[in-house]
Design an enzyme around this catalytic site. Structure first.
Site, PDB file in Angstrom:
ATOM      1  N   GLY A 223       0.848  -1.230   0.394  1.00  0.00           N
ATOM      2  CA  GLY A 223      -0.245  -0.030   0.198  1.00  0.00           C
ATOM      3  C   GLY A 223       0.792   1.397  -0.508  1.00  0.00           C
ATOM      4  N   SER A 224      -0.068   1.882  -0.013  1.00  0.00           N
ATOM      5  CA  SER A 224       0.748   4.016   0.186  1.00  0.00           C
ATOM      6  C   SER A 224      -0.021   5.248   0.065  1.00  0.00           C
ATOM      7  CB  SER A 224       1.743   3.669  -0.907  1.00  0.00           C
ATOM      8  OG  SER A 224       2.425   3.166  -1.367  1.00  0.00           O
ATOM      9  N   ASN A 225       0.783   5.856   0.734  1.00  0.00           N
ATOM     10  CA  ASN A 225      -0.473   7.276   1.025  1.00  0.00           C
ATOM     11  C   ASN A 225       0.351   8.224   0.232  1.00  0.00           C
ATOM     12  OD1 ASN A 225      -1.991   6.209   3.030  1.00  0.00           O
ATOM     13  ND2 ASN A 225       0.024   6.561   4.497  1.00  0.00           N
ATOM     14  N   ASN A 491      -4.577   3.519  -1.617  1.00  0.00           N
ATOM     15  CA  ASN A 491      -5.214   2.015  -1.929  1.00  0.00           C
ATOM     16  C   ASN A 491      -6.198   2.360  -2.367  1.00  0.00           C
ATOM     17  OD1 ASN A 491      -3.011   1.266   0.360  1.00  0.00           O
ATOM     18  ND2 ASN A 491      -2.028   2.462  -2.206  1.00  0.00           N
ATOM     19  N   ARG A 520      -7.347   4.966   6.227  1.00  0.00           N
ATOM     20  CA  ARG A 520      -6.552   5.593   6.144  1.00  0.00           C
ATOM     21  C   ARG A 520      -6.801   7.211   4.903  1.00  0.00           C
ATOM     22  NH1 ARG A 520      -2.831   3.571   2.858  1.00  0.00           N
ATOM     23  NH2 ARG A 520      -3.543   1.721   2.821  1.00  0.00           N
TER      24      ARG A 520
END
Length: 779
Positions: A223-225, A491, A520
């Site tokens: 995942g990621s932001n 995501n 998130r």
């Protein structure tokens, strides 16, 4: 030889002195030996300068091998399908796949023919980068062999690499979002026997169960932001970017930080995955960008209607077609140390390999399932990233993604110095629209796993003349958004990148609107909304989004938990009072000094996930940021489940040996360097932006295996980019290296570092050292 700042005018080359030449003089012509200048700054980050791609690749491969020789050597064994040969068939990879299953996949994936075709498709620049990388890595390997290889890889499986090995690594990366998720189902696919019913041993069942969990958690674990802030909202009226990819802390997806320069052509800094001679996430003088794993589909399954006379033939438009049969042979280490070739037949249809998942994707006398991975035909990925690295404007950057279409399974967010913020969901996606999906798939299956009718040609992917590859969507039909305030992504689908401009109406394979957001994304939109109301967004605000470690879900449910504690404990008051006291004392964060209440909260919410009626306010597509919310403790079913979850949490914490005084920093650690380092952050599912994935360690500890990796916040001024960053797990995977834990310590202390980008900044760095290498010098 490495020299420090006071001696940076000269180096030793053999027995002679050599002046360090400007980069333009490092290589006189393309056909001469490659040379590169490697300047190291704080934390051992290499700034590599060369006159052309071969020289640049030479420096990258050399520097990477200095820091991560064992890591890459191990991944080379994996992508060559040789783990069973060296380590035995029953051992597991870092991803907890059996060596045998992994070997079968990569022997099938990386055939000589596939590698030759992939190489042929590469532009000269990419070939030169890879050839240089191989030469640089092999030079460093030779030097380290002379001194003695690092202990983890002082073995016969470490060898010089070739460009084919780099191609294998690249192709492995491509299928991470497709057939790579089906390794066990791929390896276990066999036609049904006419003599006996389908049998699956318990070990295979367990492997498939683990694979199912991995498949569901792909976007979470990769995942990621990312947040891109435009001139309208940024504090200095220019572009601003936060990159916060959540990637593994070890293995073939572990980022490496570096700065690459070819004067007059390329000047880019950021992070790259192992074996890639370019930057994946980073910045140059004109712009900055990041990636987030998307929710788009990058493969489809095709249900084959089998010929009643032969379960290895299938019917397509009424015609019986024989499955392809490819023999793959894996060398397997025997108990006595000898090697034995174990052959296996891989069956395939015109769509792709047959996969078998007992109870889900069965291969019986009537049906079988074949997987088509869109990225198997994506030979443009390296060209894509290198084009992005060189982009001198946001338009050039965007145009390259439109034209090349080489991004495999991630979104792209970018800003430029002018303050334009851009989101693009331009990855490789099968061209299947909603109408075809309705006509060709079983609606009972839903859209989590796309299964098309493989007996009708009309159900195959559509072809668009606009697309860079047959069967994928053209970029003009994929989500993208240019804003002057912000775009963000964590995501989820594309629809809420910016609530002021929802992205709707795309194929379900690309993006689905009206779906609940992850915690998130809700945190990010809530925080950005608050900052927008207050005024402007600063670089410090973006850093705080990660580093203040707010547990967003606590704000939604903690008041209800405390209310339950105050009035509903009943006969369990004695057992639950310590838990309730810990919850009340908890600060609602995942910081190092956060109390044991955070551990209780995690256990409770994990247990409550399976309670469908747990929310007091259910999801509302008209209010996606703030719904669902509130625990419905007034509902007897929810109250009963909550009580059970609390009691289970008490037992689990006691079993782990944790005390009421335990702090989160005592529990969540990284021991990659050999000593435990406290790590802040927590589960993404609870809304912790600084997401961490852990596994059980010793003495109740949780060992970080994935999560926040390369961090960068980039702003711009009149002089160019100003960047701060961290590589959370540090630059080197060698525990003996001075740079195996230095950035991890800094991350633990929340100490961001200025990333030196200009010549003046690099040479002023207190840790500055320089080394010049050449192929001539290595002879």
């Amino acid at each position: 030889m490495i020299i420090s700042r006071p001696l940076c005018g000269f180096v030793f080359a053999g027995l002679s002195f050599a002046v360090i030449l400007p980069a333009q003089a490092l290589v006189a012509a393309d056909n001469q030996a490659a040379r590169a200048e490697i300047r190291r700054t704080g934390f051992g980050v290499p700034h590599i300068v060369a006159a052309n791609e071969r020289g640049l690749g030479y420096g990258i491969g050399y520097a990477y091998a200095q820091d991560n020789l064992c890591l890459l050597a191990n991944e080379v064994v994996t992508v060559n399908g040789e783990r069973s040969r060296y380590f035995g068939p029953d051992k597991a990879t870092l991803e907890q796949r059996s060596n045998m299953a992994s070997d079968l996949l990569f022997k099938w994936l990386n055939t000589p023919e596939a590698l030759a075709d992939f190489w042929k498709a590469q532009p000269p620049e990419i070939r030169q980068l890879m050839q240089g990388y191989v030469a640089g890595y092999n030079r460093s390997l030779d030097e380290q062999k002379t001194k003695g290889l690092p202990r983890p890889c002082a073995a016969d499986w470490v060898r010089p690499i070739s460009t084919d090995d780099l191609l294998r690594l690249t192709r492995r990366l491509l299928v991470e979002g497709g057939v790579g998720q089906f390794t066990e189902a791929f390896a276990g696919a066999k036609p049904p026997s006419a003599q006996k019913p389908l049998q699956v041993d318990s070990q295979q069942v367990q492997a498939l169960q683990l694979a199912a969990v991995r498949n569901q958690r792909f976007a979470l674990e990769r995942g990621s932001n990312a947040v891109a802030v435009g001139h309208e909202l940024s504090a200095n009226g220019r572009g601003m970017l936060l990159a916060n990819p959540h990637f593994p802390w070890g293995g073939g997806m572990r980022f490496y930080q570096m700065h690459l320069t070819i004067p007059g052509k390329l000047d880019v800094m950021g992070a790259a995955l192992p074996g890639l001679p370019l930057i994946n996430i980073g910045f140059n003088r004109h712009l900055a960008w990041s990636h987030t794993v998307d929710t788009s589909k990058h493969f489809t399954l095709h249900r084959l209607q089998l010929d009643p006379k032969d379960s290895t033939r299938y019917l397509l438009d009424g015609k019986s077609i024989a499955m392809g049969q490819q023999q793959v042979s894996v060398e397997v280490k025997q108990p006595d140390g000898s090697l034995k070739d174990v052959p296996r037949i891989i069956y395939s249809s015109k769509f792709g390999p047959v996969v078998q998942w007992p109870g889900k994707l069965d291969w019986d006398d009537k049906f079988a399932f074949s997987l088509r991975d869109a990225n198997l035909e994506n030979d443009r990925v390296l060209q894509q990233w290198y084009s992005m690295d060189k982009a001198d404007s946001l338009k050039a950057f965007q145009d390259s993604l439109h034209k090349i279409q080489g991004i495999p399974w991630v979104n792209t967010l970018a800003v430029d110095a002018k303050g334009q913020a851009l989101y693009m969901n331009l990855s490789v996606v099968p061209n299947v629209d909603a109408a075809k999906l309705a006509k060709c798939s079983d609606p009972r299956i839903g859209t989590e796993l796309i299964v098309l009718d493989g007996s009708r040609s009309e159900c195959n992917w559509d072809i668009s003349a606009e697309a860079a590859q047959a069967g994928i969507y053209p970029s003009s039909r994929q989500p993208q958004l240019l804003r002057s305030d912000f775009v963000q992504h964590s995501n989820d689908s594309a629809w809420m990148v910016n609530p002021a401009a929802p992205l709707k109406g795309f194929s379900p394979l690309i993006s689905q609107d009206g779906q609940p957001l992850g915690q998130r994304a809700r945190f990010a939109l809530d925080r950005l909304g608050s900052l927008q109301q207050a005024g402007k967004v600063s670089a410090e605000n973006l850093q705080a989004m990660v580093m203040d470690n707010e547990v967003y879900q606590a704000g939604q449910v903690l008041p209800d938990l405390l209310k339950f504690c105050a009035s509903e404990l009943g006969d369990d008051v004695a057992r639950l009072t310590p838990l309730c006291a810990a919850l009340k004392a908890w600060d609602g964060r995942a910081d190092l000094n956060s109390g044991i209440g955070f551990v209780y909260f995690q256990r409770i919410m994990t247990s409550m996930q399976g309670v469908a009626s747990r929310w007091r306010v259910v999801f509302d597509p008209q209010n996606p940021i703030h719904t669902p919310s509130g625990l419905a403790i007034e509902n007897p079913q929810v109250a009963s489940a909550l009580r059970a979850a609390m009691l289970a949490a008490v037992d689990e914490v006691a079993k782990a040996g944790l005390s009421p005084e335990s702090k989160w920093g005592d529990i969540q650690v990284s021991s990659l360097s050999g000593k435990p380092i406290p790590i802040h952050g927590g589960p993404a599912g609870l809304g912790v932006y600084n997401a961490m994935q852990t596994i059980a360690g010793k003495d109740g500890k949780r060992e970080v295996v994935s999560g926040t990796s390369y961090l960068q916040v980039v702003t711009f001024d009149e002089q160019g980019p100003r960047a701060q960053g961290l590589l959370a797990f540090s630059e080197s995977s060698n525990p003996q290296s001075a740079h195996s834990s230095d950035q991890t310590e800094a991350f633990s202390k929340k100490q961001w570092s200025e990333l030196p980008f200009t010549e003046q900044q690099i040479k002023a760095d207190p840790a500055y050292q320089v080394q010049v290498i050449s192929e001539e010098g290595s002879r």
